[in-house]
Design an enzyme around this catalytic site. Structure first.
Site, mmCIF file in Angstrom:
data_model
loop_
_atom_site.group_PDB
_atom_site.id
_atom_site.type_symbol
_atom_site.label_atom_id
_atom_site.label_comp_id
_atom_site.label_asym_id
_atom_site.label_seq_id
_atom_site.Cartn_x
_atom_site.Cartn_y
_atom_site.Cartn_z
ATOM 1 N N HIS A 117 0.866 -1.184 0.000
ATOM 2 C CA HIS A 117 0.000 0.000 0.000
ATOM 3 C C HIS A 117 0.897 1.226 0.000
ATOM 4 O O HIS A 117 1.966 1.215 0.614
ATOM 5 C CB HIS A 117 -0.875 0.032 1.260
ATOM 6 C CG HIS A 117 -1.531 1.359 1.494
ATOM 7 N ND1 HIS A 117 -2.746 1.684 0.941
ATOM 8 C CD2 HIS A 117 -1.113 2.462 2.168
ATOM 9 C CE1 HIS A 117 -3.049 2.938 1.288
ATOM 10 N NE2 HIS A 117 -2.075 3.426 2.033
ATOM 11 N N GLU A 128 -2.749 8.878 7.241
ATOM 12 C CA GLU A 128 -2.426 7.459 7.384
ATOM 13 C C GLU A 128 -1.252 7.245 8.344
ATOM 14 O O GLU A 128 -1.242 6.290 9.118
ATOM 15 C CB GLU A 128 -2.145 6.854 6.006
ATOM 16 C CG GLU A 128 -3.410 6.788 5.161
ATOM 17 C CD GLU A 128 -3.190 6.298 3.739
ATOM 18 O OE1 GLU A 128 -4.195 6.157 3.033
ATOM 19 O OE2 GLU A 128 -2.030 6.054 3.339
HETATM 20 P P1 ADP Z 1 -4.038 1.384 -4.464
HETATM 21 O O1 ADP Z 1 -3.630 0.418 -3.364
HETATM 22 O O2 ADP Z 1 -3.215 1.180 -5.723
HETATM 23 O O3 ADP Z 1 -4.037 2.822 -4.004
HETATM 24 P P2 ADP Z 1 -6.959 1.444 -4.310
HETATM 25 O O4 ADP Z 1 -6.801 2.530 -3.293
HETATM 26 O O5 ADP Z 1 -7.855 1.713 -5.471
HETATM 27 O O6 ADP Z 1 -5.523 0.995 -4.900
HETATM 28 O O7 ADP Z 1 -7.486 0.117 -3.613
HETATM 29 C C1 ADP Z 1 -7.049 -0.244 -2.320
HETATM 30 C C2 ADP Z 1 -6.757 -1.738 -2.322
HETATM 31 O O8 ADP Z 1 -7.980 -2.454 -2.532
HETATM 32 C C3 ADP Z 1 -5.856 -2.238 -3.465
HETATM 33 O O9 ADP Z 1 -4.481 -2.040 -3.210
HETATM 34 C C4 ADP Z 1 -6.224 -3.709 -3.516
HETATM 35 O O10 ADP Z 1 -5.623 -4.449 -2.442
HETATM 36 C C5 ADP Z 1 -7.733 -3.629 -3.283
HETATM 37 N N1 ADP Z 1 -8.468 -3.535 -4.555
HETATM 38 C C6 ADP Z 1 -8.581 -2.449 -5.367
HETATM 39 N N2 ADP Z 1 -9.326 -2.712 -6.454
HETATM 40 C C7 ADP Z 1 -9.722 -4.005 -6.327
HETATM 41 C C8 ADP Z 1 -10.534 -4.886 -7.126
HETATM 42 N N3 ADP Z 1 -11.094 -4.472 -8.264
HETATM 43 N N4 ADP Z 1 -10.713 -6.157 -6.681
HETATM 44 C C9 ADP Z 1 -10.167 -6.577 -5.513
HETATM 45 N N5 ADP Z 1 -9.409 -5.801 -4.705
HETATM 46 C C10 ADP Z 1 -9.175 -4.524 -5.105
HETATM 47 MG MG MG Z 2 -5.268 3.751 -2.623
#
Ligand code: ADP
Ligand code: MG
Length: 140
Positions: A117, A128
């Site tokens: 993350h 955070e």
């Molecule tokens: P990032 O971690 O790249 O900032 P997001 O904030 O959009 O991505 O999403 C938080 C977390 O949720 C992602 O890192 C992933 O673990 C999970 N996630 C995001 N999109 C999906 C999806 N379409 N299906 C399953 N898990 C997802």
């Molecule tokens: Mg995110």
């Protein structure tokens, strides 16, 4: 560009595969310094609160289950342009779209179990960091 801090997590898919060092090495090689770090077992309440912005998303319950399925290493990273630099080293959310050489391209198992993350902006980074660390736990 001033020195900035961001928040990072090494997620359970990665800690279970003993990748804490390999991932931290990539962060350090990118010029980011680990100024705080601890290994935790996230509670359901913590996961629901931390990922609260996603609570209406269809993957929310699965994400909470995943994040409470094993240890997570929470970290504060410091360096020039740290928020953006960390996002670059992480790679795209879906490892299928991540640039070669990024953490997610090399290590992620799926769009959910994507190893790391990273905060998406300086404002969320500050929130955070404060969610997981007291000021005296961060030593720059
Ligand atoms: P990032 O971690 O790249 O900032 P997001 O904030 O959009 O991505 O999403 C938080 C977390 O949720 C992602 O890192 C992933 O673990 C999970 N996630 C995001 N999109 C999906 C999806 N379409 N299906 C399953 N898990 C997802
Ligand atoms: Mg995110």
């Amino acid at each position: 560009m001033a020195i900035e801090r961001t928040f990072s997590m090494i997620k359970p898919d990665a800690t279970k595969r003993n990748l804490t060092g390999a991932i931290t090495k990539k962060l350090e090689e990118a010029g980011l310094s680990v100024v705080a770090s601890k290994r935790i077992m996230m509670t359901k309440a913590q996961a629901e609160s931390f990922y609260g912005v996603h609570k209406e998303r269809p993957f929310f319950n699965d994400l909470v289950a995943f994040m409470t399925s094993g240890p997570t290493v929470v970290q504060v990273l410091e360096g020039e342009n740290a928020v953006l630099k960390n996002r670059e080293v992480m790679g795209a959310t879906n490892p299928a779209n991540a640039e070669p050489g990024t953490i997610r391209a090399e290590f992620a198992e799926s769009i959910e179990a994507n190893s790391v993350h990273g905060s998406d902006a300086p404002e969320t980074a500050a929130e955070e960091i404060a969610f997981w660390f007291g000021g005296n736990e961060i030593v720059g």
